[in-house]
Design an enzyme around this catalytic site. Structure first.
Site, PDB file in Angstrom:
ATOM      1  N   ILE A 466       0.843  -1.205   0.000  1.00  6.96           N
ATOM      2  CA  ILE A 466       0.000   0.000   0.000  1.00  6.96           C
ATOM      3  C   ILE A 466       0.873   1.248   0.000  1.00  6.96           C
ATOM      4  CG2 ILE A 466      -1.750   1.287   1.274  1.00  6.96           C
ATOM      5  CD1 ILE A 466      -2.716  -1.405   2.405  1.00  6.96           C
ATOM      6  N   VAL A 495       8.784   5.787   7.271  1.00  6.56           N
ATOM      7  CA  VAL A 495       9.075   5.080   8.512  1.00  6.56           C
ATOM      8  C   VAL A 495       8.661   3.622   8.366  1.00  6.56           C
ATOM      9  CG1 VAL A 495       8.688   5.052  11.022  1.00  6.56           C
ATOM     10  CG2 VAL A 495       8.512   7.222   9.754  1.00  6.56           C
ATOM     11  N   LYS A 571      -6.270  -0.743  11.283  1.00  3.93           N
ATOM     12  CA  LYS A 571      -7.555  -0.935  11.946  1.00  3.93           C
ATOM     13  C   LYS A 571      -7.435  -1.146  13.452  1.00  3.93           C
ATOM     14  CE  LYS A 571      -8.960  -3.376   7.748  1.00  3.93           C
ATOM     15  NZ  LYS A 571      -7.592  -3.400   7.204  1.00  3.93           N
ATOM     16  N   VAL A 601     -11.982   0.624   6.283  1.00  4.34           N
ATOM     17  CA  VAL A 601     -13.132  -0.195   5.907  1.00  4.34           C
ATOM     18  C   VAL A 601     -13.459   0.060   4.441  1.00  4.34           C
ATOM     19  CG1 VAL A 601     -15.546  -0.769   6.367  1.00  4.34           C
ATOM     20  CG2 VAL A 601     -14.078  -0.003   8.239  1.00  4.34           C
ATOM     21  N   ALA A 603     -11.680  -0.275   1.730  1.00  2.00           N
ATOM     22  CA  ALA A 603     -10.614   0.247   0.861  1.00  2.00           C
ATOM     23  C   ALA A 603     -11.026   1.613   0.319  1.00  2.00           C
ATOM     24  CB  ALA A 603     -10.277  -0.739  -0.241  1.00  2.00           C
ATOM     25  N   LEU A 605     -13.894   2.516  -1.045  1.00  2.00           N
ATOM     26  CA  LEU A 605     -15.314   2.832  -1.003  1.00  2.00           C
ATOM     27  C   LEU A 605     -15.601   3.876   0.079  1.00  2.00           C
ATOM     28  CD1 LEU A 605     -16.828  -0.763  -1.306  1.00  2.00           C
ATOM     29  CD2 LEU A 605     -16.570   0.948  -3.113  1.00  2.00           C
ATOM     30  N   GLU A 659      -2.904 -10.160   3.169  1.00  2.00           N
ATOM     31  CA  GLU A 659      -1.861  -9.625   4.023  1.00  2.00           C
ATOM     32  C   GLU A 659      -0.590 -10.459   3.819  1.00  2.00           C
ATOM     33  OE1 GLU A 659      -2.012  -6.949   5.845  1.00  2.00           O
ATOM     34  OE2 GLU A 659      -4.149  -6.549   5.555  1.00  2.00           O
ATOM     35  N   ASP A 670      -9.684  -9.395  10.753  1.00  2.00           N
ATOM     36  CA  ASP A 670      -9.750  -8.192   9.929  1.00  2.00           C
ATOM     37  C   ASP A 670     -11.208  -7.774   9.697  1.00  2.00           C
ATOM     38  OD1 ASP A 670      -8.308  -6.250   8.131  1.00  2.00           O
ATOM     39  OD2 ASP A 670      -9.625  -7.206   6.663  1.00  2.00           O
ATOM     40  N   LYS A 674     -13.243  -4.352  11.036  1.00  2.00           N
ATOM     41  CA  LYS A 674     -14.031  -3.476  10.157  1.00  2.00           C
ATOM     42  C   LYS A 674     -15.457  -3.325  10.663  1.00  2.00           C
ATOM     43  CE  LYS A 674     -11.363  -4.541   5.979  1.00  2.00           C
ATOM     44  NZ  LYS A 674     -11.357  -5.232   4.670  1.00  2.00           N
TER      45      LYS A 674
END
Length: 808
Positions: A466, A495, A571, A601, A603, A605, A659, A670, A674
């Site tokens: 990401i 970082v 999260k 939550v 991505a 959207l 992941e 996960d 969410k």
């Protein structure tokens, strides 16, 4: 906030007269102490309301008209008795009334003229009454407390600005406080005692000064001064409507502001802070949750002006030296001598060609300065001139910030300026003007300096899938974002879990990952965060957390306290137990920083935004359901029995859809996070441990290495094949679904759905969210679209960066 959250280190709370003005104020102070203090804390109080002014009026009248003096005393007696009547019950109330009757009887016997020591003793009554009353009120609310007269341990001698003798006072306060273990000690402010046993008043802002002195002597961790304002603003909020509260202020900046006679701080108050390790906080007793200013010790360079301050009445002391004098030497002698006497001018102008030195002072200090100059036997003609005002910009680095200097001079170029003065420390830029209405100038300078193009520093935490995608997107979108917002955005740090690369001049988004290994340095605690918070030349700083790190999530409160904004795809904090979640929320609210987390939550959207908009529009959300994981959506869309489930997991992992350890997707945690985040955004109370979670990872595979998991993942295929076979016999498909029903029950796990069900017919990787509410009761609001993939998540981060910049 509950007492369980209060740290165990000793604190001191100081309440001014405006915080003790009436019974309602006293009750508010008790509520504050219940929530923000613990049993060994110290409390310093001023006289209630206008008590000291009333005592001054009594003393003045005593010299002129005994009848008027008696009237002042009776009005004050009624005010104090009314406070007791409104607040205290039973034997405590009677005891206070008896003490007041005795003291007012003694005051009524005073005969003019009084000595300075006798006057001081009279004026000290207000603090004694406040201390006694508040201690009784705390005991009445089951908070053990004792009143304590500061004259028992503070030692000082008479003078223009009496200084507490800390060496003498240290052992006395230690022995005094040792007698009051496990009690809140309510101490009188404003006064001390001299070697003759006489009362010595500590002068202007004496209660604040005594609070920080007592805090230093008692070695408390922090002093909080509670008053009728929340702290230090970028300008007087009564004058500048868009002035903002400063959550953090450097100690040297606070000292400079105090030196320039700003009413919110006094230099004497800050001296004990500078000479100790304690923190100083300023808060509003009327609105305790409205934010605060923390005075912090920071050595890093500043960014420029933070505060615009002004004085409407300034006097000039003008010294004219004879032609035979060495002007530079004479100037240095005068300025150094005044500094030693703690009479440094607000601003000064040296006119070498005319051998003239002009010094600006407040009216309160000017006479003492004239006396000091006479004692110094300065060989110069000295004149005192009235009719001036002053306006100043304060902030570390202001004199080196070209934009701020230019803006300051530009806005005042048509004003009646006598002279400009740049502080040698670089902490202020002042203009002394012939007296005029300075308020419009304050507004225009504030607007010029703080509403010009802003510079925003961005720090990226996480350089994996990401993070690398966001870097590419940020490089593409930066010109458009800067044009849209009228700001500049610079990546100043990257970082990871072990190291970081920081450069205040900015990093190249395209090459930063290639050069990272050579340029990065190892972590040293929170050094990277402190460097970002202390950046020179930037107006705002934003941290982007695109990790799944619980360690970084634990730093969220610290990020807020350092005055830095946060955008999170992580999260952990949003789905933490409620106490931890609200602690993070409160930290950002109290420092006026922003925490955005739309990427946590759905991505890319806009699910969090939509839910928030519904709530703020007046809707009530009662239930949530859907497929919240793009990874699990893809896996179950593909899982028809033709390919073993474990092979699909391997394929998804290779394509970067999972992941780094796919078990983090498969165990349901996960999805649970969410669901918790979305439920909280909906205004629903939910704890993570109340969600029933069905993990797809067999117990035998949970503790294996990643390689071991893939080697033995056939077990995963066997278990899920059984579930699929059963569903297919019923002509159904398997989906991993999250549900929070209208009764508050929450569950995430596998469900067998008919092939026509809305949750069964998605594109691979799609998320779907169904929201039931007061408005969408019979026909739920549905949002669907891609819910996995580095690009869409990076897009959500960029969207939040765009949104957060609209708040600056």
């Amino acid at each position: 906030m509950s007492n369980t959250n209060v740290p165990t280190t000793k604190q001191l709370h100081k309440f001014g007269g405006s915080s003790l003005a009436d019974p309602e104020c006293y009750r508010r102070v008790v509520s504050i102490l219940k929530n923000y203090s613990h049993s060994d804390d110290l409390i310093v109080v001023s006289a209630a309301g206008k008590t000291t002014n009333r005592l001054i009026n009594f003393l003045d009248a005593l010299n002129k008209d005994g009848r008027v003096a008696h009237e002042h005393l009776q009005a004050l007696r009624k005010f104090q008795l009314d406070l007791v009547e409104a607040l205290i019950e039973g034997d405590d109330a009677e005891a206070l009334r008896v003490q007041l009757a005795d003291e007012f009887s003694t005051l009524g016997e005073q005969v003019a003229p009084l000595t300075e020591a006798q006057k001081a003793a009279v004026l000290g009554h207000g603090e004694v009454w406040s201390s006694r009353l508040l201690a009784a009120l705390l005991r009445q609310h089951d908070l053990p407390a004792v009143a304590q007269d500061a004259r028992a341990f503070l030692r000082a001698e008479f003078g223009a600005q009496p200084e507490v003798d800390r060496a003498q006072s240290y052992s006395l306060i230690k022995s005094t406080l040792a007698q009051h273990a496990h009690h809140r000690v309510v101490i009188t402010g404003f006064m001390a005692q001299n070697s003759e046993g006489e009362t010595v008043l500590l002068g202007r802002n004496g209660s604040d000064y005594s609070a920080t002195v007592i805090g230093a002597l008692a070695e408390v961790a922090s002093v909080t001064i509670w008053s009728d304002v929340a702290g230090v603003y970028s300008a007087d909020p009564r004058v500048v409507s868009d002035a903002c509260l400063l959550p953090l202020l450097r100690l040297d900046e606070a000292s400079e502001l105090a030196r320039l006679a700003a009413p919110v701080l006094h230099s004497r108050t800050l001296q004990p802070v500078a000479q100790s390790t304690m923190d100083l906080n300023l808060r509003c007793s009327y609105l305790p949750e409205s934010g605060s200013t923390r005075i912090e010790r920071v050595l890093a360079s500043g960014r420029g002006a933070k505060i615009i301050t002004s004085l409407e009445e300034v006097l000039l002391i003008e010294l004219s030296f004879g032609n035979g004098h060495d002007f530079e030497r004479a100037k240095a002698e005068v300025l150094n001598g005044l500094k030693r006497a703690q009479l440094e001018p607000l601003a000064f102008e040296a006119q070498a060609d005319q051998s003239r030195l002009r010094l600006a002072y407040t009216p309160e200090i000017a006479s003492g300065t004239l006396n000091e100059l006479q004692d110094m036997a300065i060989e110069a003609e000295i004149k005192l001139k009235e009719g001036y005002a002053m306006l100043a910009a304060v902030g570390a680095g202001v004199t080196k910030n070209a934009n701020h200097c230019f803006g300051f001079y530009q806005q005042l170029k048509h004003a009646p300026v006598e002279f400009f003065c740049e502080a040698d420390s670089g902490l202020s830029l002042a203009a002394v003007l012939r007296r005029s209405d300075v308020m419009p100038m304050v507004k225009s300078v504030h607007t010029q300096l703080f509403q010009a193009q802003k510079r925003v520093a961005v720090a990226l935490c996480g350089k994996g899938n990401i993070g690398s995608s966001w870097l590419e997107l940020f490089k593409q979108q930066k010109p458009e974002l800067e044009k849209r917002r009228g700001m500049s955005f610079d990546l100043v740090a990257v970082v990871d879990s072990q190291s970081y690369w920081f450069d205040e001049n900015g990093l190249d988004e395209l090459t930063v990952l290639e050069r990272y290994k050579d340029e990065a340095v190892a972590h040293e605690g929170d050094r990277w965060l402190k460097q970002i918070a202390a950046l020179h030349g930037y107006d705002e700083a934003v941290v982007l957390d695109v990790t799944a790190s619980s360690v970084l999530a634990q730093k969220y409160v610290s990020i807020a306290e350092h005055g830095v904004h946060l955008i999170s795809a992580n999260k952990v904090a949003g789905s933490a137990p409620s106490a931890d979640y609200h602690r993070v929320q409160d930290a950002f609210a109290k420092t006026s920083r922003h925490w955005l987390y739309n990427a946590t939550v759905g991505a890319g959207l806009p699910i969090n935004h939509t839910v928030r908009d519904l709530r703020e529009s007046g809707d009530d959300i009662v239930a949530l359901s859907g497929i919240f994981s793009g990874t699990l959506s893809w896996l179950f869309q593909q899982f028809d029995g033709s390919v073993p489930f474990a092979e699909l997991v391997d394929l998804a992992w290779q394509q970067g859809l999972t992941e780094p350890d796919p078990r983090s997707d498969l165990d349901g945690s996960d999805v649970m996070r969410k669901l918790v985040i979305l439920a909280r955004e909906s205004g629903l109370d939910i704890e993570p441990d109340s969600v029933v979670v069905e993990s797809l990872v067999p117990e035998a595979l949970q503790e294996l290495t990643l390689d071991g998991f893939f080697e033995q993942s056939g077990l995963l295929s066997e278990l899920l094949q059984e579930r699929l076979d059963k569903a297919q016999r019923e002509d159904k498909v398997l989906r991993y679904v999250a549900r929070l029903d209208r009764f508050g029950k929450a569950r995430v796990g596998i469900e067998a759905l008919s092939k026509e069900h809305a949750l069964a017919n998605l594109l691979p990787c799609d998320n779907i969210f169904a929201i039931e509410s007061k408005w969408y009761k019979d026909n739920p609001l549905v949002i669907r679209g891609p819910g996995a993939g580095r690009e869409v998540t990076a897009g959500a981060i960029q969207s939040d960066l765009n949104l957060i910049s609209s708040f600056f």
